[in-house]
Design a protein around this motif. Structure first.
Motif, PDB file in Angstrom:
ATOM      1  N   SER A 320       0.829  -1.202   0.000  1.00 44.81           N
ATOM      2  CA  SER A 320       0.000   0.000   0.000  1.00 44.81           C
ATOM      3  C   SER A 320       0.868   1.260   0.000  1.00 44.81           C
ATOM      4  O   SER A 320       0.538   2.254  -0.653  1.00 44.81           O
ATOM      5  CB  SER A 320      -0.937   0.010   1.206  1.00 44.81           C
ATOM      6  N   GLU A 321       1.997   1.223   0.719  1.00 44.65           N
ATOM      7  CA  GLU A 321       2.902   2.368   0.740  1.00 44.65           C
ATOM      8  C   GLU A 321       3.642   2.500  -0.586  1.00 44.65           C
ATOM      9  O   GLU A 321       3.888   3.609  -1.064  1.00 44.65           O
ATOM     10  CB  GLU A 321       3.896   2.238   1.890  1.00 44.65           C
ATOM     11  N   ASP A 322       4.002   1.368  -1.188  1.00 45.61           N
ATOM     12  CA  ASP A 322       4.612   1.410  -2.514  1.00 45.61           C
ATOM     13  C   ASP A 322       3.671   2.083  -3.500  1.00 45.61           C
ATOM     14  O   ASP A 322       4.065   2.958  -4.273  1.00 45.61           O
ATOM     15  CB  ASP A 322       4.924  -0.006  -3.011  1.00 45.61           C
ATOM     16  N   ARG A 323       2.421   1.671  -3.468  1.00 44.96           N
ATOM     17  CA  ARG A 323       1.448   2.222  -4.424  1.00 44.96           C
ATOM     18  C   ARG A 323       1.225   3.711  -4.178  1.00 44.96           C
ATOM     19  O   ARG A 323       1.121   4.501  -5.119  1.00 44.96           O
ATOM     20  CB  ARG A 323       0.126   1.466  -4.321  1.00 44.96           C
ATOM     21  N   LEU A 324       1.159   4.105  -2.907  1.00 46.04           N
ATOM     22  CA  LEU A 324       1.018   5.521  -2.582  1.00 46.04           C
ATOM     23  C   LEU A 324       2.200   6.311  -3.123  1.00 46.04           C
ATOM     24  O   LEU A 324       2.040   7.408  -3.673  1.00 46.04           O
ATOM     25  CB  LEU A 324       0.909   5.706  -1.071  1.00 46.04           C
ATOM     26  N   ASN A 325       3.389   5.741  -2.995  1.00 45.31           N
ATOM     27  CA  ASN A 325       4.584   6.416  -3.482  1.00 45.31           C
ATOM     28  C   ASN A 325       4.542   6.564  -4.998  1.00 45.31           C
ATOM     29  O   ASN A 325       4.884   7.614  -5.548  1.00 45.31           O
ATOM     30  CB  ASN A 325       5.828   5.635  -3.058  1.00 45.31           C
ATOM     31  N   TYR A 326       4.123   5.489  -5.694  1.00 48.21           N
ATOM     32  CA  TYR A 326       4.012   5.575  -7.150  1.00 48.21           C
ATOM     33  C   TYR A 326       2.996   6.649  -7.547  1.00 48.21           C
ATOM     34  O   TYR A 326       3.194   7.389  -8.513  1.00 48.21           O
ATOM     35  CB  TYR A 326       3.561   4.237  -7.731  1.00 48.21           C
ATOM     36  N   ALA A 327       1.905   6.718  -6.801  1.00 50.19           N
ATOM     37  CA  ALA A 327       0.887   7.730  -7.084  1.00 50.19           C
ATOM     38  C   ALA A 327       1.465   9.131  -6.916  1.00 50.19           C
ATOM     39  O   ALA A 327       1.167  10.037  -7.704  1.00 50.19           O
ATOM     40  CB  ALA A 327      -0.309   7.534  -6.158  1.00 50.19           C
ATOM     41  N   ARG A 328       2.274   9.316  -5.911  1.00 50.01           N
ATOM     42  CA  ARG A 328       2.890  10.624  -5.701  1.00 50.01           C
ATOM     43  C   ARG A 328       3.813  10.997  -6.857  1.00 50.01           C
ATOM     44  O   ARG A 328       3.831  12.141  -7.308  1.00 50.01           O
ATOM     45  CB  ARG A 328       3.633  10.626  -4.365  1.00 50.01           C
ATOM     46  N   GLU A 412      -0.280  -2.963  10.672  1.00 49.78           N
ATOM     47  CA  GLU A 412      -0.134  -2.378   9.337  1.00 49.78           C
ATOM     48  C   GLU A 412      -0.911  -1.074   9.233  1.00 49.78           C
ATOM     49  O   GLU A 412      -0.403  -0.066   8.735  1.00 49.78           O
ATOM     50  CB  GLU A 412      -0.598  -3.362   8.264  1.00 49.78           C
ATOM     51  N   SER A 413      -2.149  -1.084   9.696  1.00 52.97           N
ATOM     52  CA  SER A 413      -2.960   0.136   9.678  1.00 52.97           C
ATOM     53  C   SER A 413      -2.357   1.195  10.591  1.00 52.97           C
ATOM     54  O   SER A 413      -2.331   2.388  10.253  1.00 52.97           O
ATOM     55  CB  SER A 413      -4.393  -0.178  10.112  1.00 52.97           C
ATOM     56  N   ALA A 414      -1.868   0.775  11.742  1.00 53.71           N
ATOM     57  CA  ALA A 414      -1.240   1.721  12.665  1.00 53.71           C
ATOM     58  C   ALA A 414      -0.026   2.374  12.020  1.00 53.71           C
ATOM     59  O   ALA A 414       0.169   3.591  12.115  1.00 53.71           O
ATOM     60  CB  ALA A 414      -0.828   1.001  13.948  1.00 53.71           C
ATOM     61  N   LEU A 415       0.796   1.577  11.343  1.00 57.61           N
ATOM     62  CA  LEU A 415       1.983   2.119  10.692  1.00 57.61           C
ATOM     63  C   LEU A 415       1.605   3.105   9.593  1.00 57.61           C
ATOM     64  O   LEU A 415       2.211   4.177   9.466  1.00 57.61           O
ATOM     65  CB  LEU A 415       2.821   0.987  10.107  1.00 57.61           C
ATOM     66  N   THR A 416       0.599   2.756   8.813  1.00 57.39           N
ATOM     67  CA  THR A 416       0.155   3.649   7.745  1.00 57.39           C
ATOM     68  C   THR A 416      -0.238   5.013   8.304  1.00 57.39           C
ATOM     69  O   THR A 416       0.161   6.060   7.767  1.00 57.39           O
ATOM     70  CB  THR A 416      -1.038   3.033   6.988  1.00 57.39           C
ATOM     71  N   ASN A 417      -1.003   5.022   9.378  1.00 57.69           N
ATOM     72  CA  ASN A 417      -1.422   6.285   9.977  1.00 57.69           C
ATOM     73  C   ASN A 417      -0.259   7.020  10.641  1.00 57.69           C
ATOM     74  O   ASN A 417      -0.196   8.250  10.608  1.00 57.69           O
ATOM     75  CB  ASN A 417      -2.553   6.034  10.981  1.00 57.69           C
ATOM     76  N   LEU A 418       0.667   6.270  11.213  1.00 57.30           N
ATOM     77  CA  LEU A 418       1.833   6.891  11.817  1.00 57.30           C
ATOM     78  C   LEU A 418       2.687   7.600  10.755  1.00 57.30           C
ATOM     79  O   LEU A 418       3.197   8.703  10.988  1.00 57.30           O
ATOM     80  CB  LEU A 418       2.675   5.847  12.546  1.00 57.30           C
TER      81      LEU A 418
END
Length: 570
Positions: A320-328, A412-418
């Protein structure tokens, strides 16, 4: 920055045009293996070959030769080898042509550097031309050398169902993973250029897949072409890095919030240079990696205005973080190209000129500069990429979700929000330690270690000694939470040089001495720990008492894993 990971740059992408693409230089593409198809793996000869080859030997493949290439194949595919040989020979011819073109581009380094400097308004004092040319030479030499290595490749050819069955039984193969719950096997391919190795050691590992035996020739031709296209795009990676680093040398902003500008405009410049020095096809192929339509579902979560520089980011294994980064990357490129199309390529220099006129160096100067040059309020425009209207609202948005996730032990959700808290509020030292602990709880201890160690390296490089010591202390505390204080030994000794009575670091030293059987020294440290530590329930006090009571210590006894009651990231 497109693909810098410490001292490594990598590029990977999809094998066939119809598949979804991710930004070149950062992509990590997975595809599901279906039965009755083939897998074709190319491993370029290098020092790592033995490590790559060993797992494949378990499949008991036949061996053959083609134009100097060693290839291993499944016996059942022997009747189709002529098809493979025909397509691979054609690929070798194409590779030789691409190698020549790479050499031609390498001969235009002076011209390319001058073009980039003109676009961004860089002077010799910003980034000396010799260093720029050396950087370009590094990238282009490796792109050229990659083609030169093709004839020394080692090739593996096997049915996908054979590989999947092997993985299902617990076998392991490079770049392949198996998910038992869904009974699917996935693989990715990657080209890697490492600055740690000389050009002769540059390697490529590329799994190929064809849909079936009937269309094997057609699919191999398509996929060999995809590899050639991808290496063409590597020129774009070189152009991107040159443009971005040159811009950052001009800007010299110490804070993290320049990435929307530097990566966005570096891609716009790279695409322009590809069109001029390589081909229109190469430019279009590069641009296709930044298609915003692939990320429309998360457009409002991109938080483009708060995208931090790579040195401040926490690297995670989360898709999910990889995809967010690609989106950015995609949206930053879209915004940069939009401004260039509207105001001309000269807009880059004009914005940087205005930003660098400010008395203080700050990446937010770019926001004011864009408005002065173009009349656009970037902060306002970028609200389309976030769900909150102000930074204050953003700071309030993520903590409740983090707390709820922690209650559910949904790390995982906690890390995403952090991570979003870190971005919107600003990088916080304890935030890096909290992220490290969450990664540990998720089973990614090495990634957790790096979350702190990477930031330690940044702080040390900037000479921020007080903050560096705080970060060292946080790593030591984190090692206790992990139940693995051995990994903190070096950092603990460094911390003790600055603060000799820091109890957790003394405990790590005590643990080290106990493991080494140096009982007399361990007792001395234990006495000092008891003088300083008054909490009888702390691991530091308990270990010190244990050492003094027993008198012999071959195992420290402090490396037990945390219990569920410690599931927190405070």
């Amino acid at each position: 920055m497109i693909a810098w990971r410490g001292s490594e740059i990598s590029a990977s992408g999809c094998l066939e045009p119809p598949l979804n693409r991710s930004p070149w230089g950062k992509a990590k593409m997975s595809r599901v293996i279906r039965p009755t198809a083939l897998v074709f793996v190319v491993l370029q000869s290098c020092l790592c070959l033995a490590a790559e080859k060993a797992p494949w030997e378990a499949l008991v493949l036949e061996c053959g030769k083609l134009n100097g290439t060693t290839f291993y194949f499944e016996k059942a595919l022997e009747s189709k080898l002529d098809v493979f040989k025909e397509k691979y020979s054609a690929f070798l011819t194409k590779a030789a042509e691409e190698g020549k073109r790479s050499e031609e581009i390498l001969g235009k380094v002076d011209e390319i550097v001058a073009e980039v400097n003109r676009i961004v308004g860089a002077l010799e004092e910003d980034f000396p031309k010799d260093k720029q040319k050396g950087m370009m030479g590094f990238f282009l030499t490796r792109t050229s050398h990659l083609f030169g290595m093709v004839e020394k490749a080692t090739v593996y050819l096997a049915k996908q169902e054979t590989i999947k069955d092997y993985l299902r039984k617990g076998g392991e193969l490079p770049f392949f993973t198996y998910d038992r719950e869904s009974d699917t096997a996935n693989y990715r391919f990657e080209l890697a250029f490492s600055t740690k190795s000389p050009a002769a050691e540059v390697s490529a590992s590329v799994p190929y897949a064809v849909k079936g035996l009937e269309k094997m020739g057609e699919d191999l031709k398509s996929q060999f072409g995809a590899l050639s296209d991808m290496v063409q795009v590597k020129y774009g990676v070189a152009f991107h890095e040159l443009a971005e680093i040159t811009m950052l040398k001009r800007l010299r902003a110490p804070d993290p919030y320049f990435r929307w500008f530097s990566d966005g405009f570096a891609n716009a410049i790279a695409e322009r240079l590809l069109r001029k020095y390589v081909s229109e096809d190469a430019a279009q192929e590069y641009a296709s990696g930044y298609d915003t339509s692939e990320y429309s579902d998360i457009e409002k979560e991109v938080n483009l205005y708060y995208w931090m520089g790579l040195a401040f980011c926490i690297k995670t294994p989360l898709e999910s973080e990889d995809r967010l980064n690609y989106a950015r990357y995609a949206y930053a490129t879209f915004e940069a190209k939009r401004l260039v199309e509207k105001h001309g390529i000269e807009v880059v220099k004009k914005i940087l000129d205005k930003a660098c006129e400010r008395p203080t160096r700050d990446s937010r100067n770019l926001v004011e500069a864009v408005e002065e040059v173009t009349g656009e309020d970037i902060e306002e425009r970028f609200k389309r990429y976030q769900t909150f209207a102000t930074r204050e609202e953003g700071i309030r948005k993520y903590p409740p979700a983090f707390n709820e996730a922690m209650k559910r032990k949904d790390y995982e959700s906690a890390l995403t929000n952090l991570l979003r808290i870190q971005e919107v509020r600003g990088p916080d030292l304890r935030g890096y330690a909290n992220a490290a602990y969450l990664l540990f709880r998720m089973g990614h201890e090495e990634a957790g270690d790096l979350a702190i160690k990477d930031h330690l390296e940044l702080l040390e490089g900037r000479g921020l000694e007080k903050m560096h010591l705080v970060m060292q202390k946080l790593f030591i505390d984190y090692s206790f939470k992990c139940g693995n204080v051995v990994k903190a030994q070096e950092i603990a000794e460094a911390a003790l040089e600055k603060e000799p009575d820091f109890v957790p670091a003394l405990t790590v030293r005590l643990d080290r001495l106990g493991r080494a059987g140096k009982i007399a020294e361990a007792k001395g440290v234990a006495r000092r720990v008891l003088e300083l530590e008054k909490d009888e329930n702390s691991p530091h006090y308990k270990l010190a008492k244990k050492v003094l009571a027993i008198g012999r210590k071959s195992d420290s006894g402090v490396t037990e894993r945390p219990q569920d009651s410690e599931d927190r990231a405070d």
